[in-house]
Design a protein around this motif. Structure first.
Motif, PDB file in Angstrom:
ATOM      1  N   ASN A  55       0.835  -1.196   0.000  1.00 46.50           N
ATOM      2  CA  ASN A  55       0.000   0.000   0.000  1.00 46.50           C
ATOM      3  C   ASN A  55       0.874   1.253   0.000  1.00 46.50           C
ATOM      4  OD1 ASN A  55      -1.996  -2.031   0.605  1.00 46.50           O
ATOM      5  ND2 ASN A  55      -3.298  -0.397   1.377  1.00 46.50           N
ATOM      6  N   PHE A  56       0.380   2.296  -0.650  1.00 49.52           N
ATOM      7  CA  PHE A  56       1.076   3.583  -0.661  1.00 49.52           C
ATOM      8  C   PHE A  56       0.053   4.694  -0.834  1.00 49.52           C
ATOM      9  CE2 PHE A  56       0.663   2.476  -5.102  1.00 49.52           C
ATOM     10  CZ  PHE A  56       0.451   3.681  -5.750  1.00 49.52           C
ATOM     11  N   VAL A  57       0.467   5.905  -0.520  1.00 42.91           N
ATOM     12  CA  VAL A  57      -0.414   7.074  -0.631  1.00 42.91           C
ATOM     13  C   VAL A  57       0.142   8.013  -1.705  1.00 42.91           C
ATOM     14  CG1 VAL A  57      -1.360   9.084   0.555  1.00 42.91           C
ATOM     15  CG2 VAL A  57      -1.113   6.917   1.784  1.00 42.91           C
ATOM     16  N   ALA A  58      -0.714   8.432  -2.623  1.00 41.30           N
ATOM     17  CA  ALA A  58      -0.317   9.379  -3.674  1.00 41.30           C
ATOM     18  C   ALA A  58      -0.321  10.792  -3.100  1.00 41.30           C
ATOM     19  CB  ALA A  58      -1.267   9.286  -4.864  1.00 41.30           C
ATOM     20  N   ASN A  59       0.720  11.547  -3.401  1.00 45.12           N
ATOM     21  CA  ASN A  59       0.853  12.901  -2.853  1.00 45.12           C
ATOM     22  C   ASN A  59       0.208  13.984  -3.703  1.00 45.12           C
ATOM     23  OD1 ASN A  59       2.306  12.080  -0.575  1.00 45.12           O
ATOM     24  ND2 ASN A  59       4.237  12.091  -1.691  1.00 45.12           N
ATOM     25  N   ARG A  60      -0.252  13.623  -4.910  1.00 44.43           N
ATOM     26  CA  ARG A  60      -0.866  14.607  -5.782  1.00 44.43           C
ATOM     27  C   ARG A  60      -1.782  13.911  -6.784  1.00 44.43           C
ATOM     28  NH1 ARG A  60       3.897  16.796  -9.775  1.00 44.43           N
ATOM     29  NH2 ARG A  60       2.141  17.156 -11.157  1.00 44.43           N
ATOM     30  N   ASP A  61      -2.555  14.698  -7.498  1.00 40.84           N
ATOM     31  CA  ASP A  61      -3.425  14.157  -8.531  1.00 40.84           C
ATOM     32  C   ASP A  61      -2.608  13.745  -9.760  1.00 40.84           C
ATOM     33  OD1 ASP A  61      -5.747  14.531  -7.065  1.00 40.84           O
ATOM     34  OD2 ASP A  61      -6.071  16.560  -7.830  1.00 40.84           O
ATOM     35  N   GLY A  62      -3.215  12.893 -10.576  1.00 41.55           N
ATOM     36  CA  GLY A  62      -2.579  12.529 -11.833  1.00 41.55           C
ATOM     37  C   GLY A  62      -1.661  11.333 -11.771  1.00 41.55           C
ATOM     38  N   LEU A  63      -1.876  10.427 -10.825  1.00 40.22           N
ATOM     39  CA  LEU A  63      -1.051   9.222 -10.743  1.00 40.22           C
ATOM     40  C   LEU A  63      -1.132   8.464 -12.069  1.00 40.22           C
ATOM     41  CD1 LEU A  63       0.668   7.344  -8.909  1.00 40.22           C
ATOM     42  CD2 LEU A  63      -1.473   6.170  -8.325  1.00 40.22           C
ATOM     43  N   THR A  64       0.028   8.173 -12.664  1.00 39.77           N
ATOM     44  CA  THR A  64       0.033   7.538 -13.977  1.00 39.77           C
ATOM     45  C   THR A  64       1.052   6.406 -14.112  1.00 39.77           C
ATOM     46  OG1 THR A  64       0.081   8.012 -16.351  1.00 39.77           O
ATOM     47  CG2 THR A  64       1.761   9.064 -15.015  1.00 39.77           C
ATOM     48  N   ARG A 118      -3.930   7.636 -16.618  1.00 40.03           N
ATOM     49  CA  ARG A 118      -3.863   8.626 -15.542  1.00 40.03           C
ATOM     50  C   ARG A 118      -5.099   8.576 -14.634  1.00 40.03           C
ATOM     51  NH1 ARG A 118      -5.663  13.901 -14.948  1.00 40.03           N
ATOM     52  NH2 ARG A 118      -4.306  15.254 -13.708  1.00 40.03           N
ATOM     53  N   ILE A 119      -4.859   8.652 -13.323  1.00 37.46           N
ATOM     54  CA  ILE A 119      -5.941   8.744 -12.336  1.00 37.46           C
ATOM     55  C   ILE A 119      -6.029  10.201 -11.895  1.00 37.46           C
ATOM     56  CG2 ILE A 119      -6.775   7.966 -10.081  1.00 37.46           C
ATOM     57  CD1 ILE A 119      -5.229   5.388 -10.499  1.00 37.46           C
ATOM     58  N   PRO A 120      -7.037  10.937 -12.313  1.00 37.34           N
ATOM     59  CA  PRO A 120      -7.077  12.387 -12.092  1.00 37.34           C
ATOM     60  C   PRO A 120      -7.202  12.801 -10.626  1.00 37.34           C
ATOM     61  CG  PRO A 120      -9.141  11.604 -13.041  1.00 37.34           C
ATOM     62  CD  PRO A 120      -8.199  10.466 -13.097  1.00 37.34           C
ATOM     63  N   ASP A 121      -7.917  12.014  -9.807  1.00 37.88           N
ATOM     64  CA  ASP A 121      -8.195  12.428  -8.427  1.00 37.88           C
ATOM     65  C   ASP A 121      -7.465  11.526  -7.427  1.00 37.88           C
ATOM     66  OD1 ASP A 121      -9.662  10.222  -9.146  1.00 37.88           O
ATOM     67  OD2 ASP A 121     -11.436  10.771  -7.984  1.00 37.88           O
ATOM     68  N   SER A 122      -6.160  11.407  -7.570  1.00 37.25           N
ATOM     69  CA  SER A 122      -5.397  10.471  -6.737  1.00 37.25           C
ATOM     70  C   SER A 122      -4.822  11.101  -5.467  1.00 37.25           C
ATOM     71  CB  SER A 122      -4.255   9.865  -7.562  1.00 37.25           C
ATOM     72  OG  SER A 122      -3.413  10.885  -8.080  1.00 37.25           O
ATOM     73  N   GLN A 123      -4.840  12.417  -5.347  1.00 31.99           N
ATOM     74  CA  GLN A 123      -4.173  13.084  -4.230  1.00 31.99           C
ATOM     75  C   GLN A 123      -4.699  12.623  -2.877  1.00 31.99           C
ATOM     76  OE1 GLN A 123      -4.264  17.354  -4.376  1.00 31.99           O
ATOM     77  NE2 GLN A 123      -2.785  17.594  -2.718  1.00 31.99           N
ATOM     78  N   GLU A 124      -3.745  12.300  -1.972  1.00 27.84           N
ATOM     79  CA  GLU A 124      -4.025  11.880  -0.598  1.00 27.84           C
ATOM     80  C   GLU A 124      -4.832  10.581  -0.519  1.00 27.84           C
ATOM     81  OE1 GLU A 124      -2.522  13.322   1.809  1.00 27.84           O
ATOM     82  OE2 GLU A 124      -1.706  14.854   0.483  1.00 27.84           O
ATOM     83  N   LYS A 125      -4.932   9.858  -1.612  1.00 25.16           N
ATOM     84  CA  LYS A 125      -5.641   8.581  -1.594  1.00 25.16           C
ATOM     85  C   LYS A 125      -4.649   7.436  -1.428  1.00 25.16           C
ATOM     86  CE  LYS A 125      -9.766   9.798  -4.233  1.00 25.16           C
ATOM     87  NZ  LYS A 125     -10.626   9.480  -5.410  1.00 25.16           N
ATOM     88  N   GLU A 126      -5.099   6.412  -0.706  1.00 28.57           N
ATOM     89  CA  GLU A 126      -4.267   5.239  -0.508  1.00 28.57           C
ATOM     90  C   GLU A 126      -4.611   4.187  -1.559  1.00 28.57           C
ATOM     91  OE1 GLU A 126      -3.145   1.938   2.965  1.00 28.57           O
ATOM     92  OE2 GLU A 126      -4.477   3.639   3.384  1.00 28.57           O
ATOM     93  N   PHE A 127      -3.583   3.574  -2.102  1.00 30.58           N
ATOM     94  CA  PHE A 127      -3.757   2.557  -3.132  1.00 30.58           C
ATOM     95  C   PHE A 127      -3.065   1.265  -2.713  1.00 30.58           C
ATOM     96  CE2 PHE A 127      -4.019   6.615  -5.316  1.00 30.58           C
ATOM     97  CZ  PHE A 127      -5.138   6.451  -6.124  1.00 30.58           C
ATOM     98  N   CYS A 128      -3.534   0.187  -3.291  1.00 37.76           N
ATOM     99  CA  CYS A 128      -2.955  -1.135  -3.048  1.00 37.76           C
ATOM    100  C   CYS A 128      -2.338  -1.635  -4.350  1.00 37.76           C
ATOM    101  CB  CYS A 128      -4.027  -2.106  -2.557  1.00 37.76           C
ATOM    102  SG  CYS A 128      -3.476  -3.823  -2.435  1.00 37.76           S
ATOM    103  N   LEU A 129      -1.044  -1.875  -4.329  1.00 37.02           N
ATOM    104  CA  LEU A 129      -0.327  -2.367  -5.502  1.00 37.02           C
ATOM    105  C   LEU A 129      -0.058  -3.866  -5.319  1.00 37.02           C
ATOM    106  CD1 LEU A 129       1.169  -1.450  -8.161  1.00 37.02           C
ATOM    107  CD2 LEU A 129       3.236  -1.352  -6.758  1.00 37.02           C
ATOM    108  N   THR A 130      -0.488  -4.663  -6.304  1.00 32.28           N
ATOM    109  CA  THR A 130      -0.294  -6.110  -6.251  1.00 32.28           C
ATOM    110  C   THR A 130       0.558  -6.567  -7.423  1.00 32.28           C
ATOM    111  OG1 THR A 130      -2.451  -6.434  -5.194  1.00 32.28           O
ATOM    112  CG2 THR A 130      -1.421  -8.370  -6.185  1.00 32.28           C
TER     113      THR A 130
END
Length: 212
Positions: A55-64, A118-130
């Protein structure tokens, strides 16, 4: 049927090459999280048909993109190695993006990339990478992921990469990042003037050489 001159053929080829380079550049233009420095700490082994999650948290929008450090020899594509990647919500339940771990464009030995839309609304969201080692050969060698430290239980050595909503925003951020390490006459609009002038001069020179 009218005959196309060799000059026109060369101009068309040059135009196609120029547009291809521009498209490739714009497609690759993205920005790493400058707050994260990838480290080669302890390694975690992943055997064929096994999976691991981080798991990690994106620090801004636009995770790509997510960059991952693997220990050499990394992924052996010629042996059928494939690392399936999945990006999901924080609970690892809702899948958002899927793909494969590929070589980095920078051709760095240990650096690999999981690229996705691109994920436009990624800021401060936690994601799970598998990550799932999809090699069909059970006797294949394991792939080792670097962690961010020298203690057990450390997080994987991964780094989020972002892209802006509009290309002019990408150019503006690129200008700002380059300007941090340049003298005054290579900063801000000075850099834009020099860059645009160089591109125009280069293209014009080639066109003149072809048409002469």
């Amino acid at each position: 049927m009218p005959k196309i001159s060799s000059k026109k053929i060369f101009l068309i080829i040059f135009l196609i090459i120029t547009l291809s380079i521009a498209w490739r550049f714009l497609n690759l233009l993205s920005f790493r999280d400058s707050n994260i420095v990838l480290q080669k700490g302890l390694t975690v082994k992943l055997r064929p048909r096994e999976s691991l999650q981080q798991n990690f948290v994106a620090n801004r929008d636009g995770l790509t993109k997510v960059e991952v450090l693997l220990r050499s020899p990394g992924i052996k594509y010629e042996n059928g190695d494939r690392m399936e990647m999945k990006l999901a919500d924080a609970d690892c339940k809702e899948t958002l993006r899927t793909g494969y771990l590929d070589d980095s464009f920078l051709n760095t030995e240990n650096l690999y990339e999981f690229r996705f839309d691109r994920i436009p609304d990624s800021q401060e969201k936690e994601f799970c990478l598998t990550a799932t080692f999809a090699n069909k050969k059970e006797n294949a060698k394991s792939i080792q992921f670097f962690t961010m430290g020298d203690k057990e239980g450390q997080s994987l050595s991964i780094r989020p990469v972002y892209k802006n909503a509009h290309i002019w925003q990408d150019f503006s951020e690129l200008n700002q990042r380059i300007s941090q390490y340049k003298p005054w006459f290579l900063k801000h609009y000075y850099l834009w003037i020099i860059t645009i002038a160089f591109i125009v001069f280069s293209i014009a020179s080639v066109v003149i050489l072809i048409t002469l």
